[in-house]
Design an enzyme around this catalytic site. Structure first.
Site, PDB file in Angstrom:
ATOM      1  N   ASP A  14       0.844  -1.196   0.000  1.00  0.00           N
ATOM      2  CA  ASP A  14       0.000   0.000   0.000  1.00  0.00           C
ATOM      3  C   ASP A  14       0.883   1.250   0.000  1.00  0.00           C
ATOM      4  O   ASP A  14       1.996   1.231   0.533  1.00  0.00           O
ATOM      5  CB  ASP A  14      -0.925  -0.037   1.225  1.00  0.00           C
ATOM      6  CG  ASP A  14      -2.143   0.863   1.067  1.00  0.00           C
ATOM      7  OD1 ASP A  14      -2.366   1.387  -0.052  1.00  0.00           O
ATOM      8  OD2 ASP A  14      -2.874   1.049   2.055  1.00  0.00           O
ATOM      9  N   GLY A  15       0.374   2.330  -0.595  1.00  0.00           N
ATOM     10  CA  GLY A  15       1.063   3.618  -0.539  1.00  0.00           C
ATOM     11  C   GLY A  15       1.634   4.102  -1.860  1.00  0.00           C
ATOM     12  O   GLY A  15       2.342   5.116  -1.883  1.00  0.00           O
ATOM     13  N   ARG A  18       0.261   7.704  -2.583  1.00  0.00           N
ATOM     14  CA  ARG A  18       0.835   8.730  -1.693  1.00  0.00           C
ATOM     15  C   ARG A  18       2.302   8.971  -2.013  1.00  0.00           C
ATOM     16  O   ARG A  18       2.793  10.097  -1.971  1.00  0.00           O
ATOM     17  CB  ARG A  18       0.666   8.297  -0.219  1.00  0.00           C
ATOM     18  CG  ARG A  18      -0.712   8.620   0.329  1.00  0.00           C
ATOM     19  CD  ARG A  18      -0.996   7.868   1.589  1.00  0.00           C
ATOM     20  NE  ARG A  18      -1.365   6.480   1.293  1.00  0.00           N
ATOM     21  CZ  ARG A  18      -1.451   5.516   2.199  1.00  0.00           C
ATOM     22  NH1 ARG A  18      -1.167   5.779   3.460  1.00  0.00           N
ATOM     23  NH2 ARG A  18      -1.805   4.306   1.851  1.00  0.00           N
ATOM     24  N   HIS A  31       2.576   3.377  -9.137  1.00  0.00           N
ATOM     25  CA  HIS A  31       2.318   1.970  -9.449  1.00  0.00           C
ATOM     26  C   HIS A  31       3.506   1.373 -10.219  1.00  0.00           C
ATOM     27  O   HIS A  31       3.880   0.224  -9.996  1.00  0.00           O
ATOM     28  CB  HIS A  31       1.027   1.823 -10.252  1.00  0.00           C
ATOM     29  CG  HIS A  31      -0.196   2.240  -9.487  1.00  0.00           C
ATOM     30  ND1 HIS A  31      -0.428   1.843  -8.184  1.00  0.00           N
ATOM     31  CD2 HIS A  31      -1.261   3.027  -9.827  1.00  0.00           C
ATOM     32  CE1 HIS A  31      -1.582   2.359  -7.767  1.00  0.00           C
ATOM     33  NE2 HIS A  31      -2.091   3.092  -8.744  1.00  0.00           N
ATOM     34  N   GLU A  62     -12.416  -4.606  -4.471  1.00  0.00           N
ATOM     35  CA  GLU A  62     -12.920  -3.247  -4.219  1.00  0.00           C
ATOM     36  C   GLU A  62     -12.193  -2.198  -5.079  1.00  0.00           C
ATOM     37  O   GLU A  62     -12.664  -1.066  -5.199  1.00  0.00           O
ATOM     38  CB  GLU A  62     -12.751  -2.888  -2.730  1.00  0.00           C
ATOM     39  CG  GLU A  62     -13.704  -3.637  -1.802  1.00  0.00           C
ATOM     40  CD  GLU A  62     -13.411  -5.131  -1.679  1.00  0.00           C
ATOM     41  OE1 GLU A  62     -12.225  -5.506  -1.612  1.00  0.00           O
ATOM     42  OE2 GLU A  62     -14.366  -5.919  -1.682  1.00  0.00           O
ATOM     43  N   ARG A  66     -12.034   2.542  -8.286  1.00  0.00           N
ATOM     44  CA  ARG A  66     -11.104   3.644  -8.644  1.00  0.00           C
ATOM     45  C   ARG A  66     -11.442   4.196 -10.025  1.00  0.00           C
ATOM     46  O   ARG A  66     -12.135   3.548 -10.810  1.00  0.00           O
ATOM     47  CB  ARG A  66      -9.677   3.104  -8.619  1.00  0.00           C
ATOM     48  CG  ARG A  66      -9.296   2.713  -7.203  1.00  0.00           C
ATOM     49  CD  ARG A  66      -7.836   2.380  -7.103  1.00  0.00           C
ATOM     50  NE  ARG A  66      -7.534   2.052  -5.717  1.00  0.00           N
ATOM     51  CZ  ARG A  66      -6.334   2.093  -5.179  1.00  0.00           C
ATOM     52  NH1 ARG A  66      -5.295   2.435  -5.916  1.00  0.00           N
ATOM     53  NH2 ARG A  66      -6.146   1.792  -3.917  1.00  0.00           N
ATOM     54  N   LEU A 126      11.061 -20.415  -5.116  1.00  0.00           N
ATOM     55  CA  LEU A 126      10.062 -19.595  -4.418  1.00  0.00           C
ATOM     56  C   LEU A 126       8.785 -19.573  -5.248  1.00  0.00           C
ATOM     57  O   LEU A 126       8.857 -19.546  -6.475  1.00  0.00           O
ATOM     58  CB  LEU A 126      10.588 -18.151  -4.307  1.00  0.00           C
ATOM     59  CG  LEU A 126       9.647 -17.124  -3.672  1.00  0.00           C
ATOM     60  CD1 LEU A 126       9.616 -17.303  -2.150  1.00  0.00           C
ATOM     61  CD2 LEU A 126      10.097 -15.690  -3.975  1.00  0.00           C
ATOM     62  N   ARG A 182      -5.097  -2.315   8.485  1.00  0.00           N
ATOM     63  CA  ARG A 182      -6.326  -3.094   8.247  1.00  0.00           C
ATOM     64  C   ARG A 182      -6.047  -4.176   7.212  1.00  0.00           C
ATOM     65  O   ARG A 182      -5.025  -4.150   6.523  1.00  0.00           O
ATOM     66  CB  ARG A 182      -7.471  -2.185   7.795  1.00  0.00           C
ATOM     67  CG  ARG A 182      -7.150  -1.336   6.567  1.00  0.00           C
ATOM     68  CD  ARG A 182      -8.362  -0.472   6.135  1.00  0.00           C
ATOM     69  NE  ARG A 182      -7.943   0.515   5.138  1.00  0.00           N
ATOM     70  CZ  ARG A 182      -7.559   1.757   5.427  1.00  0.00           C
ATOM     71  NH1 ARG A 182      -7.540   2.186   6.675  1.00  0.00           N
ATOM     72  NH2 ARG A 182      -7.195   2.582   4.458  1.00  0.00           N
TER      73      ARG A 182
HETATM   74  C1  IPE Z   1      -5.568  -2.792  -0.488  1.00  0.00           C
HETATM   75  O1  IPE Z   1      -5.158  -1.475  -0.663  1.00  0.00           O
HETATM   76  C2  IPE Z   1      -5.543  -3.511  -1.788  1.00  0.00           C
HETATM   77  C3  IPE Z   1      -4.236  -3.690  -2.404  1.00  0.00           C
HETATM   78  C4  IPE Z   1      -3.077  -3.386  -1.882  1.00  0.00           C
HETATM   79  C5  IPE Z   1      -4.285  -4.269  -3.700  1.00  0.00           C
HETATM   80  P1  IPE Z   1      -6.214  -0.278  -0.801  1.00  0.00           P
HETATM   81  O2  IPE Z   1      -5.419   0.969  -0.778  1.00  0.00           O
HETATM   82  O3  IPE Z   1      -7.112  -0.515  -1.949  1.00  0.00           O
HETATM   83  O4  IPE Z   1      -7.060  -0.483   0.538  1.00  0.00           O
HETATM   84  P2  IPE Z   1      -7.965   0.521   1.386  1.00  0.00           P
HETATM   85  O5  IPE Z   1      -9.027   1.044   0.469  1.00  0.00           O
HETATM   86  O6  IPE Z   1      -7.074   1.623   1.874  1.00  0.00           O
HETATM   87  O7  IPE Z   1      -8.491  -0.339   2.491  1.00  0.00           O
HETATM   88  C1  IPE Z   2      -1.462   0.194  -3.490  1.00  0.00           C
HETATM   89  O1  IPE Z   2      -1.242   1.555  -3.486  1.00  0.00           O
HETATM   90  C2  IPE Z   2      -1.648  -0.351  -4.882  1.00  0.00           C
HETATM   91  C3  IPE Z   2      -3.027  -0.762  -5.208  1.00  0.00           C
HETATM   92  C4  IPE Z   2      -4.034  -0.829  -4.387  1.00  0.00           C
HETATM   93  C5  IPE Z   2      -3.265  -1.113  -6.600  1.00  0.00           C
HETATM   94  P1  IPE Z   2      -2.450   2.605  -3.505  1.00  0.00           P
HETATM   95  O2  IPE Z   2      -2.789   2.896  -4.921  1.00  0.00           O
HETATM   96  O3  IPE Z   2      -3.558   2.113  -2.663  1.00  0.00           O
HETATM   97  O4  IPE Z   2      -1.762   3.870  -2.854  1.00  0.00           O
HETATM   98  P2  IPE Z   2      -2.402   4.897  -1.826  1.00  0.00           P
HETATM   99  O5  IPE Z   2      -2.998   4.098  -0.711  1.00  0.00           O
HETATM  100  O6  IPE Z   2      -3.441   5.670  -2.577  1.00  0.00           O
HETATM  101  O7  IPE Z   2      -1.256   5.743  -1.391  1.00  0.00           O
HETATM  102 MG    MG Z   3      -4.072   2.358  -0.720  1.00  0.00          MG
END
Ligand code: IPE
Ligand code: IPE
Ligand code: MG
Length: 228
Positions: A14-15, A18, A31, A62, A66, A126, A182
């Site tokens: 995640d992130g 950001r 990405h 979910e 986006r 792996l 979470r």
């Molecule tokens: C969870 O990340 C899904 C993946 C990393 C693919 P999200 O960024 O979509 O999750 P929420 O919406 O913050 O819970």
């Molecule tokens: C995780 O990063 C990648 C996917 C869920 C595809 P995010 O795209 O959720 O990045 P943030 O949470 O918006 O920073």
């Molecule tokens: Mg995210």
């Protein structure tokens, strides 16, 4: 002192968005950098970690919420990633597997996934599992529906475990990056007794060095599974 073995690692990456924003870039750049980090972590683990499988959460059920353009970019990125990864999978002995409902993806992407799974099926260093259009509740529900369709009426936890799309072990350690704490519908069944580690690092900044530190932390933990 004996250390706790780590067989199956799961990562909620995640992130990316950001990270891109911090750099003054569009989300897609996050990405792209995130995909490079999957490659680095996977190659590192195939060569240096005593882990059997890593499951990466790449696209949740979910994530269709986006903007269309971001979803389309992620699909293209995935196709490109798999195409360019094949030589690396073979070089490092990495087996690739996808989990999730792949039927919503384009035929080209489904074919790329099938081809990569088949070409790498005998690799043993792996197993890299990538969760795509994956939801934990959906996975459990479809396993139960499959058993009902076979005429079963009473189920044991073992029946459900075996019917899951993922014929592999429970998760030992779950890492989520970016400071969010979470599960976001990831591997609900398989995380039943997992250890959790939440890192503040945004996924594009995650490194093999940090992973090693987290693994060392995990190895010192005392997993009791309800016993003493
Ligand atoms: C969870 O990340 C899904 C993946 C990393 C693919 P999200 O960024 O979509 O999750 P929420 O919406 O913050 O819970
Ligand atoms: C995780 O990063 C990648 C996917 C869920 C595809 P995010 O795209 O959720 O990045 P943030 O949470 O918006 O920073
Ligand atoms: Mg995210």
């Amino acid at each position: 002192m004996t250390t706790t073995p780590l067989r199956h690692l799961a990562i909620i990456m995640d992130g990316n968005g950001r990270w891109a924003k911090q750099q003054g870039l569009g989300r897609t750049k996050g990405h792209e950098k995130g995909a490079e980090v999957i490659r680095q972590i996977t190659t590192h683990c195939a060569n240096h970690c005593d882990i059997q499988s890593i499951t990466f959460y790449a696209f949740s059920t979910e994530n269709w919420k986006r903007p269309k353009a971001e979803v389309a970019f992620l699909m293209k990125l995935l196709e490109r990633y798999l195409r360019s990864e094949l030589p690396r999978y073979q070089e490092h002995g990495i087996r690739f597997q996808a989990i999730g409902d792949l039927s919503s993806f384009s035929t080209a992407l489904q074919e790329q996934i099938a081809k990569t799974q088949e070409a790498t099926q005998h690799n043993t260093a792996l197993t890299q599992v990538i969760a795509l259009n994956y939801g934990g509740r959906q996975e459990i529900t479809s396993a139960v529906n499959q058993l009902i369709a076979q005429g079963r009426s009473t189920l044991t936890p073992e029946d459900i475990s075996h019917a899951l799309q993922t014929p592999y072990s429970d998760i030992d350690l779950l890492i989520r990056t970016s400071g969010e704490e979470r599960i976001s519908n990831f591997l609900l069944w398989q995380l039943s007794y997992a250890e959790f580690y939440f890192s503040p690092t945004l996924w594009p900044d995650f490194t093999p060095k940090e992973l090693e530190e987290i693994i060392n932390n995990f190895k010192q933990r005392n997993r009791r599974f309800g016993g003493l």
